[in-house]
Design an enzyme around this catalytic site. Structure first.
Site, mmCIF file in Angstrom:
data_model
loop_
_atom_site.group_PDB
_atom_site.id
_atom_site.type_symbol
_atom_site.label_atom_id
_atom_site.label_comp_id
_atom_site.label_asym_id
_atom_site.label_seq_id
_atom_site.Cartn_x
_atom_site.Cartn_y
_atom_site.Cartn_z
ATOM 1 N N HIS A 170 4.003 -7.976 5.162
ATOM 2 C CA HIS A 170 4.459 -7.972 3.779
ATOM 3 C C HIS A 170 5.714 -8.819 3.668
ATOM 4 O O HIS A 170 6.661 -8.631 4.411
ATOM 5 C CB HIS A 170 4.834 -6.551 3.328
ATOM 6 C CG HIS A 170 3.671 -5.631 3.186
ATOM 7 N ND1 HIS A 170 3.039 -5.425 1.990
ATOM 8 C CD2 HIS A 170 3.031 -4.853 4.076
ATOM 9 C CE1 HIS A 170 2.063 -4.563 2.152
ATOM 10 N NE2 HIS A 170 2.024 -4.195 3.408
ATOM 11 N N SER A 206 -1.809 -5.394 1.007
ATOM 12 C CA SER A 206 -2.192 -6.143 2.209
ATOM 13 C C SER A 206 -3.354 -7.088 1.895
ATOM 14 O O SER A 206 -4.330 -6.679 1.291
ATOM 15 C CB SER A 206 -2.657 -5.196 3.321
ATOM 16 O OG SER A 206 -1.878 -4.042 3.355
ATOM 17 N N ALA A 224 -4.926 -1.749 0.276
ATOM 18 C CA ALA A 224 -5.954 -1.596 1.300
ATOM 19 C C ALA A 224 -6.213 -0.104 1.426
ATOM 20 O O ALA A 224 -5.283 0.696 1.341
ATOM 21 C CB ALA A 224 -5.453 -2.155 2.620
ATOM 22 N N MET A 241 -2.185 4.872 1.625
ATOM 23 C CA MET A 241 -0.788 5.300 1.734
ATOM 24 C C MET A 241 0.111 4.645 0.682
ATOM 25 O O MET A 241 1.318 4.496 0.891
ATOM 26 C CB MET A 241 -0.259 4.950 3.134
ATOM 27 C CG MET A 241 -1.099 5.485 4.278
ATOM 28 S SD MET A 241 -0.467 4.884 5.859
ATOM 29 C CE MET A 241 -1.852 5.257 6.948
ATOM 30 N N SER A 242 -0.475 4.245 -0.434
ATOM 31 C CA SER A 242 0.354 3.587 -1.460
ATOM 32 C C SER A 242 -0.179 3.917 -2.845
ATOM 33 O O SER A 242 -0.940 4.859 -3.016
ATOM 34 C CB SER A 242 0.341 2.065 -1.231
ATOM 35 O OG SER A 242 -0.931 1.531 -1.515
ATOM 36 N N ASN A 247 -11.649 -0.569 5.984
ATOM 37 C CA ASN A 247 -12.215 0.119 7.154
ATOM 38 C C ASN A 247 -12.869 1.402 6.670
ATOM 39 O O ASN A 247 -12.531 1.882 5.590
ATOM 40 C CB ASN A 247 -11.095 0.468 8.158
ATOM 41 C CG ASN A 247 -10.011 1.322 7.513
ATOM 42 O OD1 ASN A 247 -9.174 0.807 6.758
ATOM 43 N ND2 ASN A 247 -10.035 2.611 7.766
ATOM 44 N N HIS A 271 6.848 1.634 0.825
ATOM 45 C CA HIS A 271 6.006 2.790 1.145
ATOM 46 C C HIS A 271 6.882 3.981 1.529
ATOM 47 O O HIS A 271 7.908 3.822 2.187
ATOM 48 C CB HIS A 271 5.072 2.484 2.324
ATOM 49 C CG HIS A 271 4.166 1.320 2.102
ATOM 50 N ND1 HIS A 271 4.546 0.031 2.377
ATOM 51 C CD2 HIS A 271 2.894 1.256 1.623
ATOM 52 C CE1 HIS A 271 3.536 -0.786 2.079
ATOM 53 N NE2 HIS A 271 2.523 -0.071 1.628
ATOM 54 N N TYR A 324 6.204 6.082 3.766
ATOM 55 C CA TYR A 324 6.259 6.257 5.233
ATOM 56 C C TYR A 324 7.333 5.396 5.892
ATOM 57 O O TYR A 324 7.710 5.628 7.030
ATOM 58 C CB TYR A 324 4.884 5.995 5.883
ATOM 59 C CG TYR A 324 4.331 4.592 5.711
ATOM 60 C CD1 TYR A 324 4.864 3.497 6.396
ATOM 61 C CD2 TYR A 324 3.264 4.361 4.860
ATOM 62 C CE1 TYR A 324 4.359 2.223 6.225
ATOM 63 C CE2 TYR A 324 2.742 3.090 4.685
ATOM 64 C CZ TYR A 324 3.299 2.026 5.372
ATOM 65 O OH TYR A 324 2.797 0.765 5.184
ATOM 66 N N GLU A 325 7.830 4.416 5.157
ATOM 67 C CA GLU A 325 8.908 3.598 5.724
ATOM 68 C C GLU A 325 10.235 4.348 5.707
ATOM 69 O O GLU A 325 11.212 3.882 6.292
ATOM 70 C CB GLU A 325 9.064 2.301 4.920
ATOM 71 C CG GLU A 325 7.885 1.361 5.040
ATOM 72 C CD GLU A 325 8.037 0.144 4.136
ATOM 73 O OE1 GLU A 325 8.689 -0.818 4.573
ATOM 74 O OE2 GLU A 325 7.527 0.166 3.010
ATOM 75 N N HIS A 345 -4.580 -0.991 12.718
ATOM 76 C CA HIS A 345 -3.985 -1.835 11.677
ATOM 77 C C HIS A 345 -4.584 -3.244 11.706
ATOM 78 O O HIS A 345 -4.710 -3.890 10.667
ATOM 79 C CB HIS A 345 -2.467 -1.891 11.888
ATOM 80 C CG HIS A 345 -1.721 -2.606 10.800
ATOM 81 N ND1 HIS A 345 -1.789 -2.236 9.477
ATOM 82 C CD2 HIS A 345 -0.889 -3.691 10.834
ATOM 83 C CE1 HIS A 345 -1.042 -3.050 8.745
ATOM 84 N NE2 HIS A 345 -0.490 -3.937 9.547
#
Ligand code: HPA
Length: 276
Positions: A63, A32, A115, A213-214, A237, A85, A87-88, A249
């Site tokens: 993306h 990101s 990120a 998460m990656s 963050n 990812h 989570y997708e 997000h």
């Protein structure tokens, strides 16, 4: 087609038909905020993931889903503009398939960016962090299942998953540019929920400096194939519970946008001096 090696070969052959036989020095996964760098490559060829045999297709907002191959600071690079990812809904094997295809194309070095949420309370949103190690406690692994000895060993070393020489290069270039570069341990969470404050306290107690998460599946697959990895996070963050505010997000994207220029500058000069 069931065999991973065959799928890798077919995907690699398609890509070669589009980009030619000139070797590619570095693979890059642009997280990101950094995706725009792929648009700056010279003599670029862009290939949509949907056109590549056996590639999954990216779904996350923000993306693009394509490979861009071209010149950056005098090096031929292959950028993933958008990544897959867990989570997708993809399997870990699908998440790392592009890295395996890069390997099939002869690429031996990888830059991975992302990120991340800051767990180390001395960090601030907007900081860049060199990933020196990672923690993954979830059970799944991209290397779960039959092992392909042609790719790597069944039980493979993760002691130097993040390459020391490339890390030293990133430190040096950051210093030369006057950019501050934190360094620390990235802890993988599968998402898509952000972590709870208790999970972040646990992560900190375990030694994590950032969460995301990656990256970890890709770094594991790269280690399996003995590719050299350089990892850099953008702390977008502070992780959950550190500040008295909810996570969203939008903040992640906004900070990514704010830091884009510094991040791009660092990646460019690391690329320029990258030993190939
Ligand atoms: N947690 C997990 N992933 C993230 C975060 C976070 O706080 N920020 C950006 N990606």
């Amino acid at each position: 087609m069931e065999n991973l090696m065959d799928k890798m070969q077919e995907a690699a052959m398609y890509i070669t038909s589009r980009i030619g036989n000139e070797p590619v020095a570095i693979g890059m996964i642009l997280g990101s905020g950094l995706g725009g760098l792929a648009d700056e490559l010279e003599d670029a060829v862009a290939i949509s993931y949907k056109d590549i045999p056996f590639f999954p297709v990216s779904t996350v907002f923000g993306h693009k889903g394509r490979l861009v191959v071209g010149m950056l600071e005098g090096k031929r690079v292959m950028c993933m503009q958008g990544r897959f990812h867990y989570y997708e809904g993809y399997g870990m094997d699908q998440v790392v398939f592009p890295i395996q295809v890069m390997h099939a194309l002869g690429i031996e070095q990888l830059l991975v960016t992302n990120a991340a949420g800051g767990v180390n309370t001395s960090y601030q949103p907007g900081d860049l962090m060199l990933i020196t190690d990672h923690i993954k406690l979830i059970a799944d692994s991209p290397m779960r299942g039959p092992n392909y000895e042609e790719l790597g060993e069944r039980f493979f070393d993760m002691t130097s998953a993040y390459n020391k020489e490339l890390s030293a290069l990133a430190r040096l270039e950051a210093e030369r540019l006057g950019l501050s570069l934190q360094e620390g341990t990235y802890m993988y969470f599968a998402g898509p929920s952000y972590e709870t404050p208790a999970e972040i306290r646990a992560a900190r107690a375990l030694g994590a400096d950032a969460v995301g998460m990656s990256t970890v599946p890709e770094a594991i697959a790269a280690s399996h194939m003995r590719m050299k990895v350089l990892g850099i996070s953008c702390i977008t963050n502070m992780a959950a519970g550190i500040l008295d505010q909810p996570l969203n997000h939008k903040e992640v994207m906004e900070t990514g946008d704010r830091v884009k220029e510094a991040f791009t500058t660092l990646v460019r000069s690391v690329t320029q001096h990258w030993p190939v």
